[in-house]
Design a protein around this motif. Structure first.
Motif, mmCIF file in Angstrom:
data_model
loop_
_atom_site.group_PDB
_atom_site.id
_atom_site.type_symbol
_atom_site.label_atom_id
_atom_site.label_comp_id
_atom_site.label_asym_id
_atom_site.label_seq_id
_atom_site.Cartn_x
_atom_site.Cartn_y
_atom_site.Cartn_z
ATOM 1 N N ILE A 116 0.852 -1.185 0.000
ATOM 2 C CA ILE A 116 0.000 0.000 0.000
ATOM 3 C C ILE A 116 0.894 1.243 0.000
ATOM 4 N N LEU A 117 2.056 1.118 0.627
ATOM 5 C CA LEU A 117 3.010 2.216 0.687
ATOM 6 C C LEU A 117 3.432 2.660 -0.711
ATOM 7 N N ALA A 118 3.509 1.728 -1.659
ATOM 8 C CA ALA A 118 3.864 2.079 -3.034
ATOM 9 C C ALA A 118 2.794 2.987 -3.644
ATOM 10 N N ASP A 119 1.517 2.698 -3.361
ATOM 11 C CA ASP A 119 0.433 3.556 -3.855
ATOM 12 C C ASP A 119 0.512 4.948 -3.225
ATOM 13 N N VAL A 120 0.870 4.993 -1.934
ATOM 14 C CA VAL A 120 1.006 6.277 -1.243
ATOM 15 C C VAL A 120 2.111 7.116 -1.886
ATOM 16 N N ILE A 121 3.215 6.453 -2.234
ATOM 17 C CA ILE A 121 4.327 7.162 -2.873
ATOM 18 C C ILE A 121 3.895 7.708 -4.231
ATOM 19 N N ARG A 122 3.146 6.896 -4.997
ATOM 20 C CA ARG A 122 2.666 7.354 -6.306
ATOM 21 C C ARG A 122 1.812 8.621 -6.160
ATOM 22 N N GLU A 123 0.897 8.599 -5.172
ATOM 23 C CA GLU A 123 0.001 9.746 -4.991
ATOM 24 C C GLU A 123 0.775 10.976 -4.542
ATOM 25 N N ALA A 124 1.734 10.782 -3.627
ATOM 26 C CA ALA A 124 2.527 11.908 -3.147
ATOM 27 C C ALA A 124 3.386 12.473 -4.274
ATOM 28 N N ALA A 125 3.943 11.595 -5.095
ATOM 29 C CA ALA A 125 4.780 12.037 -6.214
ATOM 30 C C ALA A 125 3.951 12.777 -7.261
ATOM 31 N N SER A 126 2.701 12.329 -7.470
ATOM 32 C CA SER A 126 1.849 12.986 -8.468
ATOM 33 C C SER A 126 1.543 14.429 -8.066
ATOM 34 N N ILE A 127 1.478 14.692 -6.756
ATOM 35 C CA ILE A 127 1.265 16.059 -6.276
ATOM 36 C C ILE A 127 2.433 16.948 -6.675
ATOM 37 N N GLN A 128 3.616 16.337 -6.813
ATOM 38 C CA GLN A 128 4.812 17.065 -7.236
ATOM 39 C C GLN A 128 5.028 16.939 -8.747
ATOM 40 N N ASN A 129 3.941 16.589 -9.458
ATOM 41 C CA ASN A 129 3.950 16.525 -10.936
ATOM 42 C C ASN A 129 4.883 15.459 -11.489
ATOM 43 N N VAL A 130 5.046 14.357 -10.752
ATOM 44 C CA VAL A 130 5.803 13.210 -11.249
ATOM 45 C C VAL A 130 4.806 12.203 -11.814
ATOM 46 N N LEU A 131 4.938 11.857 -13.080
ATOM 47 C CA LEU A 131 4.032 10.914 -13.709
ATOM 48 C C LEU A 131 4.202 9.520 -13.107
ATOM 49 N N ARG A 132 3.130 8.728 -13.171
ATOM 50 C CA ARG A 132 3.141 7.386 -12.593
ATOM 51 C C ARG A 132 4.286 6.532 -13.158
ATOM 52 N N VAL A 133 4.466 6.564 -14.471
ATOM 53 C CA VAL A 133 5.496 5.728 -15.084
ATOM 54 C C VAL A 133 6.880 6.158 -14.633
ATOM 55 N N ASP A 134 7.117 7.473 -14.482
ATOM 56 C CA ASP A 134 8.409 7.965 -14.005
ATOM 57 C C ASP A 134 8.617 7.608 -12.542
ATOM 58 N N CYS A 135 7.546 7.691 -11.769
ATOM 59 C CA CYS A 135 7.618 7.348 -10.345
ATOM 60 C C CYS A 135 8.057 5.894 -10.173
ATOM 61 N N GLU A 136 7.419 4.982 -10.895
ATOM 62 C CA GLU A 136 7.740 3.564 -10.762
ATOM 63 C C GLU A 136 9.158 3.270 -11.247
ATOM 64 N N THR A 137 9.564 3.935 -12.324
ATOM 65 C CA THR A 137 10.923 3.738 -12.839
ATOM 66 C C THR A 137 11.963 4.155 -11.812
ATOM 67 N N GLU A 138 11.749 5.291 -11.160
ATOM 68 C CA GLU A 138 12.729 5.781 -10.193
ATOM 69 C C GLU A 138 12.732 4.949 -8.909
ATOM 70 N N ILE A 139 11.571 4.388 -8.519
ATOM 71 C CA ILE A 139 11.550 3.482 -7.362
ATOM 72 C C ILE A 139 12.378 2.238 -7.668
ATOM 73 N N LYS A 140 12.208 1.688 -8.880
ATOM 74 C CA LYS A 140 12.993 0.512 -9.283
ATOM 75 C C LYS A 140 14.487 0.831 -9.248
ATOM 76 N N ASN A 141 14.861 1.975 -9.816
ATOM 77 C CA ASN A 141 16.269 2.365 -9.844
ATOM 78 C C ASN A 141 16.822 2.533 -8.429
ATOM 79 N N TYR A 142 16.002 3.106 -7.559
ATOM 80 C CA TYR A 142 16.439 3.322 -6.175
ATOM 81 C C TYR A 142 16.689 1.988 -5.478
#
Length: 325
Positions: free
Chosen positions: A279-305
């Motif tokens: 569920i934490l992954a969904d929370v990160i997606r929503e928080a990142a979207s508020i900062q104008n980070v697209l879902r696909v970019d968010c997931e890519t950067e989580i994988k890289n991290y």
């Protein structure tokens, strides 16, 4: 040691001459990723696919392109549940189909998350900015060609809006690069960016960062409550960052320790847990979207991290050892 072997070149020639499909475009159900797989990885009913255990995304792409046999040292790869889309003869055709499906999924996501309101807000802000600063009107004009709300339902208009987002993203990334250079940002630094402004009081209430699996399990239970979930999203959406990479880095470092993050990868391959199922992954997606980070970019950067965690831990250990002395 050779990890995998490719199918014989003679077999490839035969299949190409017969016009047989050599690649498949699929969605991995666990992570909702659209991927290209070799057709020899798919089950007969096309509901499952063998998947390479490599940590490197480039290695996985190479395995698909070269149609590796689905085994390593004689051991078959793990089977993942998939949604099958299409089979194609060439790898280039499969990559093109993959991109089209990804863009379609992104359009659906933007429509389902109130993208209309964001466009209207951006148009209003751009108009105000152009009035205040005429010298920037040329730059802003490229990002302010927004379609009316009533026309957003059409595919053509959605494509135009996506192009606008890409233009905005490019400008933001260019500005971010200039700011980073001026600030002499150290790319390998383990310290969160100076833009990060976490509240210690909020962190204490939320018990961040999470340090153990028990902490994470407790948090997952808490996040089922909408009020708690909203509190987390509000807190981590204020961390800031220059571009998607910096935003996700700040969030991940703020949420969980490296030792805990080291127990995860995105899909849960090998002996690690799947971060994408939290569920934490969904929370990160929503928080990142508020900062104008697209879902696909968010997931890519989580994988890289998550991929970089072993190296980060390796760099930190010697320093920790010296500090103890």
């Amino acid at each position: 040691m050779v990890e995998s072997t490719t199918v014989s070149s003679s077999e490839e020639i035969i299949q190409r001459n017969k016009g047989l499909s050599m690649y498949a475009v699929v969605t991995l159900q666990d992570s909702d990723e659209v991927m290209v797989a070799a057709s020899n990885w798919l089950s007969t009913d096309k509901k499952q696919s063998y998947w390479p255990p490599f940590r490197s995304e480039e290695k996985c792409v190479e395995a698909a392109q070269k149609r590796f046999k689905p085994e390593t040292d004689g051991r078959l790869w793990e089977k993942l549940n998939i949604n099958f889309h299409k089979q194609l003869v060439s790898f280039d055709e499969a990559k093109k189909e993959q991109k089209e499906i990804q863009e379609q999924k992104e359009r659906c996501f933007l429509l389902s998350t109130g993208f209309t309101g964001m466009l209207k807000k951006q148009r209003h802000e751009n108009t105000q900015e152009m009035a205040k600063n005429p010298l920037r009107s040329v730059t802003l004009a490229s990002t302010s060609r927004l379609t009316p709300e009533a026309r957003l339902v059409s595919t053509t208009d959605m494509d135009a809006n996506l192009k606008t987002l890409q233009d905005i993203k490019k400008i933001v990334e260019e500005n971010s690069a200039m700011l980073k250079k001026l600030m002499k940002d150290n790319a390998v630094s383990d310290v969160p960016s100076s833009t990060s402004a976490p509240s210690k009081d909020v962190d204490t209430i939320l018990n961040l960062p999470l340090r153990t699996i028990q902490d994470l399990s407790r948090t997952e239970s808490e996040l089922k409550d909408p009020k708690t979930r909203k509190k987390y999203i509000k807190s981590i959406s204020q961390l800031g960052g220059f571009g998607p990479r910096d935003v996700i880095k700040n969030i991940m470092q703020h949420l969980i320790t490296d030792d805990l993050a080291n127990d995860f990868n995105w899909q849960g391959r090998g002996h690690k847990n799947a971060f994408s199922r939290l569920i934490l992954a969904d929370v990160i997606r929503e928080a990142a979207s508020i900062q104008n980070v697209l879902r696909v970019d968010c997931e890519t950067e989580i994988k890289n991290y998550l991929w970089s965690i072993p190296d980060r831990i390796g760099r930190k250990r010697p320093r920790d050892y010296v500090d103890e002395w």
